[in-house]
Design an enzyme around this catalytic site. Structure first.
Site, PDB file in Angstrom:
ATOM      1  N   ARG A 152      48.851  12.321 -23.571  1.00 15.61           N
ATOM      2  CA  ARG A 152      50.159  12.152 -24.215  1.00 15.61           C
ATOM      3  C   ARG A 152      50.204  10.967 -25.167  1.00 15.61           C
ATOM      4  O   ARG A 152      51.271  10.640 -25.676  1.00 15.61           O
ATOM      5  CB  ARG A 152      51.260  12.060 -23.160  1.00 15.61           C
ATOM      6  CG  ARG A 152      51.376  13.379 -22.430  1.00 15.61           C
ATOM      7  CD  ARG A 152      52.532  13.491 -21.464  1.00 15.61           C
ATOM      8  NE  ARG A 152      52.285  14.710 -20.718  1.00 15.61           N
ATOM      9  CZ  ARG A 152      51.588  14.765 -19.592  1.00 15.61           C
ATOM     10  NH1 ARG A 152      51.131  13.646 -19.046  1.00 15.61           N
ATOM     11  NH2 ARG A 152      51.350  15.905 -19.001  1.00 15.61           N
ATOM     12  N   MET A 182      35.928  25.161 -17.802  1.00 19.24           N
ATOM     13  CA  MET A 182      35.934  25.994 -16.606  1.00 19.24           C
ATOM     14  C   MET A 182      34.703  25.642 -15.774  1.00 19.24           C
ATOM     15  O   MET A 182      33.612  26.161 -16.002  1.00 19.24           O
ATOM     16  CB  MET A 182      35.939  27.475 -16.987  1.00 19.24           C
ATOM     17  CG  MET A 182      35.847  28.428 -15.794  1.00 19.24           C
ATOM     18  SD  MET A 182      37.250  28.298 -14.676  1.00 19.24           S
ATOM     19  CE  MET A 182      36.618  29.185 -13.254  1.00 19.24           C
ATOM     20  N   ASN A 213      61.653  17.623 -18.649  1.00 20.18           N
ATOM     21  CA  ASN A 213      60.314  17.278 -18.190  1.00 20.18           C
ATOM     22  C   ASN A 213      59.805  16.082 -18.988  1.00 20.18           C
ATOM     23  O   ASN A 213      60.575  15.198 -19.346  1.00 20.18           O
ATOM     24  CB  ASN A 213      59.412  18.513 -18.308  1.00 20.18           C
ATOM     25  CG  ASN A 213      58.295  18.527 -17.289  1.00 20.18           C
ATOM     26  OD1 ASN A 213      57.419  17.675 -17.303  1.00 20.18           O
ATOM     27  ND2 ASN A 213      58.321  19.498 -16.392  1.00 20.18           N
ATOM     28  N   TRP A 214      58.513  16.029 -19.317  1.00 19.47           N
ATOM     29  CA  TRP A 214      57.933  14.850 -19.954  1.00 19.47           C
ATOM     30  C   TRP A 214      58.285  14.719 -21.428  1.00 19.47           C
ATOM     31  O   TRP A 214      58.165  13.636 -21.996  1.00 19.47           O
ATOM     32  CB  TRP A 214      56.408  14.886 -19.820  1.00 19.47           C
ATOM     33  CG  TRP A 214      55.774  15.996 -20.602  1.00 19.47           C
ATOM     34  CD1 TRP A 214      55.526  17.270 -20.173  1.00 19.47           C
ATOM     35  CD2 TRP A 214      55.368  15.949 -21.969  1.00 19.47           C
ATOM     36  NE1 TRP A 214      54.977  18.019 -21.182  1.00 19.47           N
ATOM     37  CE2 TRP A 214      54.860  17.234 -22.301  1.00 19.47           C
ATOM     38  CE3 TRP A 214      55.353  14.953 -22.945  1.00 19.47           C
ATOM     39  CZ2 TRP A 214      54.377  17.547 -23.564  1.00 19.47           C
ATOM     40  CZ3 TRP A 214      54.879  15.259 -24.215  1.00 19.47           C
ATOM     41  CH2 TRP A 214      54.393  16.548 -24.511  1.00 19.47           C
ATOM     42  N   THR A 259      46.592  11.753 -17.615  1.00 18.73           N
ATOM     43  CA  THR A 259      47.086  12.527 -18.752  1.00 18.73           C
ATOM     44  C   THR A 259      48.162  11.769 -19.533  1.00 18.73           C
ATOM     45  O   THR A 259      48.505  12.172 -20.641  1.00 18.73           O
ATOM     46  CB  THR A 259      47.662  13.885 -18.299  1.00 18.73           C
ATOM     47  OG1 THR A 259      48.683  13.665 -17.321  1.00 18.73           O
ATOM     48  CG2 THR A 259      46.565  14.763 -17.696  1.00 18.73           C
ATOM     49  N   ASP A 261      59.738  19.391  -6.179  1.00 20.94           N
ATOM     50  CA  ASP A 261      58.862  19.048  -7.308  1.00 20.94           C
ATOM     51  C   ASP A 261      59.656  18.393  -8.427  1.00 20.94           C
ATOM     52  O   ASP A 261      59.440  18.658  -9.612  1.00 20.94           O
ATOM     53  CB  ASP A 261      58.119  20.297  -7.814  1.00 20.94           C
ATOM     54  CG  ASP A 261      56.985  19.956  -8.766  1.00 20.94           C
ATOM     55  OD1 ASP A 261      56.671  18.763  -8.910  1.00 20.94           O
ATOM     56  OD2 ASP A 261      56.421  20.875  -9.374  1.00 20.94           O
ATOM     57  N   CYS A 263      43.407  28.920  -8.402  1.00 19.70           N
ATOM     58  CA  CYS A 263      43.340  29.321  -9.811  1.00 19.70           C
ATOM     59  C   CYS A 263      44.670  29.223 -10.549  1.00 19.70           C
ATOM     60  O   CYS A 263      44.682  29.089 -11.782  1.00 19.70           O
ATOM     61  CB  CYS A 263      42.839  30.759  -9.933  1.00 19.70           C
ATOM     62  SG  CYS A 263      41.425  31.161  -8.901  1.00 19.70           S
ATOM     63  N   ASN A 291      56.173  13.667  -7.991  1.00 15.27           N
ATOM     64  CA  ASN A 291      56.514  14.440  -6.806  1.00 15.27           C
ATOM     65  C   ASN A 291      55.650  14.032  -5.617  1.00 15.27           C
ATOM     66  O   ASN A 291      54.677  13.291  -5.736  1.00 15.27           O
ATOM     67  CB  ASN A 291      56.311  15.924  -7.084  1.00 15.27           C
ATOM     68  CG  ASN A 291      54.909  16.208  -7.607  1.00 15.27           C
ATOM     69  OD1 ASN A 291      54.689  16.171  -8.814  1.00 15.27           O
ATOM     70  ND2 ASN A 291      53.957  16.487  -6.731  1.00 15.27           N
ATOM     71  N   CYS A 300      45.876  26.640 -13.466  1.00 11.08           N
ATOM     72  CA  CYS A 300      45.439  26.807 -14.860  1.00 11.08           C
ATOM     73  C   CYS A 300      45.732  28.194 -15.411  1.00 11.08           C
ATOM     74  O   CYS A 300      45.972  28.348 -16.613  1.00 11.08           O
ATOM     75  CB  CYS A 300      43.943  26.535 -14.982  1.00 11.08           C
ATOM     76  SG  CYS A 300      43.488  24.808 -14.765  1.00 11.08           S
TER      77      CYS A 300
END
Length: 720
Positions: free
Chosen positions: A141, A671, A416-417, A185, A329, A631, A284, A634
């Site tokens: 960010r 991946m 959110n962010w 992040t 959350d 999984c 959270n 993502c």
């Protein structure tokens, strides 16, 4: 002039002669300064030196050349296309004729801010297996500037100082080990010579902390943990004196002892130079469900809080917990913005935050006292804030059991962010808001699984699923998104402009009373800061979620924004089956009279038809559970959307599926191999589930979006 790039083979130019000559031609020498470099240079109206521009983090610029009368003349001055569909969420920075940007995997680029010519590129070579642990793509960010340095924080936990002139590394400090699935992040922040960073990973199971390093050497100055040590032993950290109080708010034997508790500082960190306080917004809990995390006992400090620390040594000053007993959350990591406001005839030094829980908070930034807290979207988890205690009045029915319950907001958050801003001219705060609900229920059979998703949510089969689907119809009917202008003194919405879907970007405000924001129309737009009317809109073939900036160079005002439709917001949209055709990520820079055109969008290939399902119902069911735990973070809940929609695999990908999941043959794409936690039989079950989902949704306009009939424990609340 266009600067094209190829991130498949990113250039690692540390001191290339060409870059040095170009930089010398367009940049002034770095000014040596005494005291606080950022504070002493922020008075220049034409610069953008830090994430929020100044320590107040208002994302407000004094520039006025672009105004309501001429904003419709804005066009592209230059752009840089990136060879990736990954999310680009960074706020660029500008100083001395150079624009600095950071991409997925923390690849950092310096540009000639007039022309877009690349001056240097630095690739920290983040191990691609770290992509497994990034909740919502390997995004960054932002970055930071200090004197002759560019400061970056990498996904794998390094904080690095780069030479501003060449991109050459000066120092590098590893801030965590890899015994827990930590990532970084958020943008690093530099305050008075200290680099302060938090980290992500709460969904997978980590113990949150913030750390301060010396900006000149990278030496650790202090560390503050945000949840207790499960052993009860001191950490030898700045948080030790307050930990006995924190520990009393947790049960003795909840699953937090295995998963760290969470409370990660994954984005918002702010600073007051007069009070010398650092403000940490926390995330959270881990697991997400309060019952599993702490046996439904205690407030669980410092989850979903703002914690104020003394910048000199990291010692505790005060805290305010927005969401005690956090169960939904609701991260409190949204932007923290400072201002001086006249409230009831008294000037108050405040910080403001509009976190995911749907309340807009105004706090005294010296003491943490709650001045006001009112809702800006539909909220039912709490009926309000007790004015005597500052504590939310929690609706006990929203503390869910195994029976599904509809709660507002949902885990995507009311805000959110995406960066919030504030104008001292209009005295309004501006941010994208999202009205949503989600159906919550406990998974009674949940077991903690380190390095996997640890929500603890259930109710995805049988009668519970039927109830869930009925309640979600109501939630879907209530869903809306806006650009909101909020009056923090009168404690009310001043205006709001309705926008399509979740994921509208961060804001930037100018002294000419313009608000700039990227929208899910796939446009970059300007709004009247006083009325909310849209004044200008420019199609850029993607939805810019990042915070824009503006700068002045040679008497011209520029506006820059990253457009990379990825990360958590895109995951939510793709999981609904309404993802739109888009361009690769790009940095776009505008000026009055700009006339550069974007290339046409590439033609999308048709979605391949899925193979026939041959697996048994039991195999598909086991695969559904494994997919949710391993999984979905993502690739999307119910196998819809995500970084790559696995319902839409082509023949080659089907043939390579085991080699991809177990062999790691797509490591360079992010991946990694999952051979350490999945057996060959489990991979076969996951594959069977994906074939079932592809067949279930095939024919729905080639996309899908069906509710499915499978268990999912994966959170969908955005980046952590």
């Amino acid at each position: 002039m266009l600067a094209k790039s190829n991130l498949k083979s990113p250039t690692r130019l540390l001191a290339a002669l060409f870059g040095l000559l170009a930089l010398a031609a367009c940049a002034t020498a770095v000014v040596e300064s005494e005291g606080d470099w950022l504070a002493s240079h922020s008075d220049d109206a034409g610069v953008w030196l830090s994430d929020g521009r100044t320590y107040a983090a208002q994302r407000y610029s004094p520039l006025t050349q672009i105004n309501a009368g001429n904003v419709d003349l804005l066009g592209i001055a230059w752009y840089d296309d990136y060879d990736t569909y990954r999310g680009i969420e960074a706020t660029p920075l500008y100083a001395d004729g150079v624009l600095y940007n950071i991409l997925a995997w923390n690849i950092t680029i310096a540009y000639d801010a007039r022309t877009g010519e690349r001056l240097w590129t630095f690739d920290p070579e983040v191990p691609r297996e770290m992509g497994r642990y990034a909740c919502c793509e390997p995004v960054s960010r932002g970055l930071a500037l200090w004197e002759d340095k560019v400061i970056i924080a990498t996904l794998d936990g390094r904080v690095m100082a780069l030479d501003r002139a060449t991109g050459a590394p000066i120092w590098s400090t590893q801030t965590f080990d890899h015994e827990m699935p930590y990532t970084i992040t958020g943008a690093p922040r530099v305050f008075d010579g200290k680099v302060v960073v938090g980290q992500s990973g709460g969904d997978l199971g980590v113990r949150g902390f913030a750390i301060a390093l010396d900006v000149d050497t990278g030496e650790e100055l202090w560390k503050f943990y945000l949840t207790p040590n499960p052993t009860g032993e001191p950490d030898g950290a700045a948080s030790d004196p307050v930990m006995p109080m924190v520990r009393e708010t947790w049960s003795d034997d909840g699953m937090w002892t295995e998963l760290g508790g969470g409370a990660n500082a994954w984005d918002s960190i702010a600073y007051d130079p007069d009070l010398d306080l650092v403000y940490i917004g926390t995330g959270n809990g881990s697991p997400l469900a309060w019952q599993h995390r702490s046996n439904s006992e205690g407030d669980n400090l410092f989850i979903c809080s703002i914690v104020a620390l003394n910048a000199s040594d990291g010692s505790y000053a005060w805290h305010y917990q927005m969401v005690p007993e956090e169960d939904w959350d609701y991260t409190c990591t949204s932007s923290i913005v400072s201002a001086d406001l006249e409230i009831e005839g008294e000037m108050r030094k405040v910080i403001m935050q509009a976190p995911k829980n749907g309340f807009f908070y105004v706090l005294d930034r010296a003491t943490g006292e709650v001045i006001s807290a009112e809702t800006y979207v539909k909220v039912n988890w709490a009926s309000g804030i007790d004015p005597a205690t500052g504590r939310p009045v929690i609706n006990p029915e929203t503390h869910y059991g195994t029976d599904p319950v509809l709660v507002y907001p949902g885990p995507g958050g009311a805000h959110n962010w995406f960066p919030m801003g504030y104008s001292p001219r209009t005295k309004l705060a501006y941010f994208p808001a999202y009205q949503s609900g989600m159906v919550y229920a406990l998974d009674p059979d949940f077991e903690p699984a380190p390095f996997r998703s640890n929500a603890g949510w259930g109710g995805y089969s049988g009668e519970a699923l039927e109830t869930r689907q009925q309640l979600m119809e109501q939630a879907n009917a209530d869903e809306k998104a806006w650009l909101v202008a909020y009056d923090p003194v009168r404690q009310r919405i001043a205006w709001r402009n309705e926008l399509p879907r979740h994921g509208n970007g961060g804001v930037m405000i100018t002294a000419s009373d313009l608000v700039f924001e990227g929208t899910t129309h796939q446009t970059f737009a300007a709004f009247d800061a006083r009325t909310g009317g849209q004044l200008w809109s420019f199609p850029i073939q993607s939805s810019p979620v990042a915070g824009p900036i503006t700068y002045e160079l040679d008497g011209e005002q520029y506006v820059a924004v990253n457009a990379g439709w990825g990360g958590g917001a895109a995951g939510v949209e793709r999981s609904m089956g309404i993802d739109r055709a888009r361009a690769t990520a790009r940095l776009v820079v505008f000026k009055l009279g700009g006339d550069v055109e974007l290339p046409p969008l590439a033609v999308q290939e048709p979605i391949p038809s899925p193979p026939r399902l041959t697996a048994t119902e039991a195999e598909v069911g086991r695969g559904a559970q494994l997919y949710a735990q391993t999984c979905a973070t993502c690739h999307g809940r119910n196998a819809v959307g995500g970084v790559a929609d696995l319902r839409h695999m082509d023949a080659e990908t089907h043939a390579q599926f085991k080699d991809i999941v177990l062999g790691g043959i797509f490591l360079e794409k992010g991946m990694a191999s999952f051979a350490d936690i999945l057996s060959e039989e489990e991979v076969e079950d996951i594959y069977a589930y994906l074939i079932a989902r592809a067949n279930e949704d095939w024919g729905e306009d080639g996309v899908g979006g069906g509710a499915g009939d499978v268990t999912s424990s994966a959170p969908s609340g955005g980046p952590h």
